[in-house]
Scaffold this motif. Sequence first.
Motif, PDB file in Angstrom:
ATOM      1  N   ALA A 270       1.075  -1.100  -0.015  1.00  0.00           N
ATOM      2  CA  ALA A 270       0.044  -0.045  -0.022  1.00  0.00           C
ATOM      3  C   ALA A 270       0.962   1.245  -0.112  1.00  0.00           C
ATOM      4  O   ALA A 270       2.189   1.176   0.441  1.00  0.00           O
ATOM      5  CB  ALA A 270      -0.948  -0.057   1.079  1.00  0.00           C
ATOM      6  N   ALA A 271       0.348   2.279  -0.526  1.00  0.00           N
ATOM      7  CA  ALA A 271       1.232   3.660  -0.787  1.00  0.00           C
ATOM      8  C   ALA A 271       0.007   4.752  -0.780  1.00  0.00           C
ATOM      9  O   ALA A 271      -1.122   4.514  -1.240  1.00  0.00           O
ATOM     10  CB  ALA A 271       2.011   3.469  -1.756  1.00  0.00           C
ATOM     11  N   TRP A 272       0.521   6.089  -0.485  1.00  0.00           N
ATOM     12  CA  TRP A 272      -0.414   7.010  -0.410  1.00  0.00           C
ATOM     13  C   TRP A 272       0.535   8.125  -1.383  1.00  0.00           C
ATOM     14  O   TRP A 272       1.474   8.392  -1.479  1.00  0.00           O
ATOM     15  CB  TRP A 272      -0.328   7.818   0.964  1.00  0.00           C
ATOM     16  CG  TRP A 272      -1.066   7.314   1.950  1.00  0.00           C
ATOM     17  CD1 TRP A 272      -0.525   6.139   2.936  1.00  0.00           C
ATOM     18  CD2 TRP A 272      -2.145   7.536   2.664  1.00  0.00           C
ATOM     19  NE1 TRP A 272      -1.500   5.970   3.625  1.00  0.00           N
ATOM     20  CE2 TRP A 272      -2.648   6.420   3.505  1.00  0.00           C
ATOM     21  CE3 TRP A 272      -3.206   8.365   2.073  1.00  0.00           C
ATOM     22  CZ2 TRP A 272      -3.929   6.676   4.275  1.00  0.00           C
ATOM     23  CZ3 TRP A 272      -4.630   8.349   2.687  1.00  0.00           C
ATOM     24  CH2 TRP A 272      -4.854   7.556   3.647  1.00  0.00           C
ATOM     25  N   SER A 273      -0.372   8.881  -1.869  1.00  0.00           N
ATOM     26  CA  SER A 273       0.041  10.189  -2.782  1.00  0.00           C
ATOM     27  C   SER A 273       0.463  10.984  -1.682  1.00  0.00           C
ATOM     28  O   SER A 273       0.285  10.834  -0.503  1.00  0.00           O
ATOM     29  CB  SER A 273      -1.199  10.801  -3.665  1.00  0.00           C
ATOM     30  OG  SER A 273      -2.205  11.093  -2.709  1.00  0.00           O
ATOM     31  N   GLY A 274       1.458  11.801  -2.340  1.00  0.00           N
ATOM     32  CA  GLY A 274       1.956  13.002  -1.367  1.00  0.00           C
ATOM     33  C   GLY A 274       0.860  13.896  -0.771  1.00  0.00           C
ATOM     34  O   GLY A 274       1.328  14.378   0.276  1.00  0.00           O
ATOM     35  N   ASP A 275      -0.047  14.277  -1.434  1.00  0.00           N
ATOM     36  CA  ASP A 275      -1.205  15.032  -0.868  1.00  0.00           C
ATOM     37  C   ASP A 275      -2.266  14.632   0.099  1.00  0.00           C
ATOM     38  O   ASP A 275      -3.020  15.067   0.352  1.00  0.00           O
ATOM     39  CB  ASP A 275      -1.651  15.824  -1.919  1.00  0.00           C
ATOM     40  CG  ASP A 275      -2.381  15.089  -2.761  1.00  0.00           C
ATOM     41  OD1 ASP A 275      -2.583  13.646  -2.809  1.00  0.00           O
ATOM     42  OD2 ASP A 275      -3.122  15.668  -4.075  1.00  0.00           O
ATOM     43  N   GLY A 276      -2.107  13.073   0.018  1.00  0.00           N
ATOM     44  CA  GLY A 276      -3.104  12.402   0.966  1.00  0.00           C
ATOM     45  C   GLY A 276      -4.256  12.042   0.245  1.00  0.00           C
ATOM     46  O   GLY A 276      -5.122  11.497   0.868  1.00  0.00           O
ATOM     47  N   SER A 277      -4.735  12.508  -1.047  1.00  0.00           N
ATOM     48  CA  SER A 277      -5.994  12.115  -1.552  1.00  0.00           C
ATOM     49  C   SER A 277      -5.992  10.795  -2.068  1.00  0.00           C
ATOM     50  O   SER A 277      -7.189  10.431  -2.274  1.00  0.00           O
ATOM     51  CB  SER A 277      -5.840  13.138  -2.722  1.00  0.00           C
ATOM     52  OG  SER A 277      -4.775  12.837  -3.789  1.00  0.00           O
TER      53      SER A 277
END
Length: 451
Positions: A270-277
């Motif tokens: 799993a991973a997040w975009s840098g802006d958390g969207s």
Amino acid sequence: MRRRQLLASGMFTAIGLSAGELLTTAPAAAETVPLKSVGTQLPVDDLLAIELDEARGRLYIAQGVGGGLPLVVTDLDGRLLNRVTAVGDISDLVLSDDGRILYVAQGFNRIVALDADTLTMVASYPAPPGAWLYTVEPTGEKVVGGFIDAGIGSGGLLIWSAPGSPPVVYTAGPNYHPIIDASPGAPGLLVAGDTGYSPVTTYAIDVSGDSPRILARRDNTGSNLIDYAVSPDGTEVVETVGHPYEHHSYRLPDLGDATVYPSGVYPQDAAWSGDGSTVAIGRASTSTGDADVYLYDKGSTVPTYAVDFRSGDSLWEGTLLVNRDGTRAWAVSSTDPYQETQLLHSFGPAHPPTPPITDLAVTAQVGTGKEKGTAQLTVTWSSPIGDDNYWWITASTNGGAEREFWRGKLDASGRYTLTYSLPRGTTTFTVRYRDYYQFYPDGYATAGLQR
């Protein structure tokens, strides 16, 4: 997230799923038609961790410890930019929150800080004897490493306040084979748990002070821990475990229930975009037509995007990366059980993946002199290739029935020559390819000769 545990290098063997778990398949994620991606081979000999530097247009790749393999730097499409031979034997790497420093876990005995612009060493954080250091995570003013027992008596965390100084050795939380993650939105907060045994206990730990402090502990968060992914604002962590077959997220710092991101089978990353969207979740051992990676909006249980790799091409743990606004993601897969190939996939709403194509051609000419009754044929291809991919060729004279007279493997040579006894009249040669798994499109090409 980056790989947070050692790959199959002989040091550890992950605890497998039970027979009951392997036979139980959870419901698939909501239906989203996946786009197909074939990936491109990375310029590496091995792979243990990968990190995105979007600002500089780079990917950093750690190739593992023991063979002196250097830090590899590519562009965002996986093309080689640099092999940093002065920095080798790396098991993990991560950018600082401000993007100025690249921290690498080197040689199982220290963390090295590199200037991200020049990739030269600016600081070193040595591990104490008996602590086999393999992972690194900066948070706030601290640099944290996960270690396993190599004589120190326990696994756990090493927490440095400054380079060159002795770290705090912390074993009151995970103390066997820690997996860790942190976020710029919550400086000093670390999420950690042990892989190597089950069930998993997940910890939220404050490492900002002189002594680490457990803020929350949650038992039984799954079995066979693979990774944690803390959101950029530090309010949520997505956990990847071998079972159950879904990605649970928990609030921070209390570890209360948050969103469950459906994955259907075999969670892998799993991973997040840098802006958390955006949340990306990855799966392993999927069939052709089933997504290997889904993208979700934060808090949503319906995926907005999906991508499918070839049958037998499985996502590597810890290699999912997402850019700042969630429009592009990266992942590494392998097409063999020994991970001797490392295929980089790049995809997303603003970046279509490299699709599968079938490039197949045939040329024909009549021989001269004594060979004028013989057709000289050349079959060429560039994609697909592989042990299970075959082309075949038929001949039809004066509109008669086709007859197959040769079948060959689509190997890396990309070329095969053959002959055919040419009857009088007009002969049409047809070369074909059909993918049993229906991932690649059918291949078809013809050439004609008159005798």
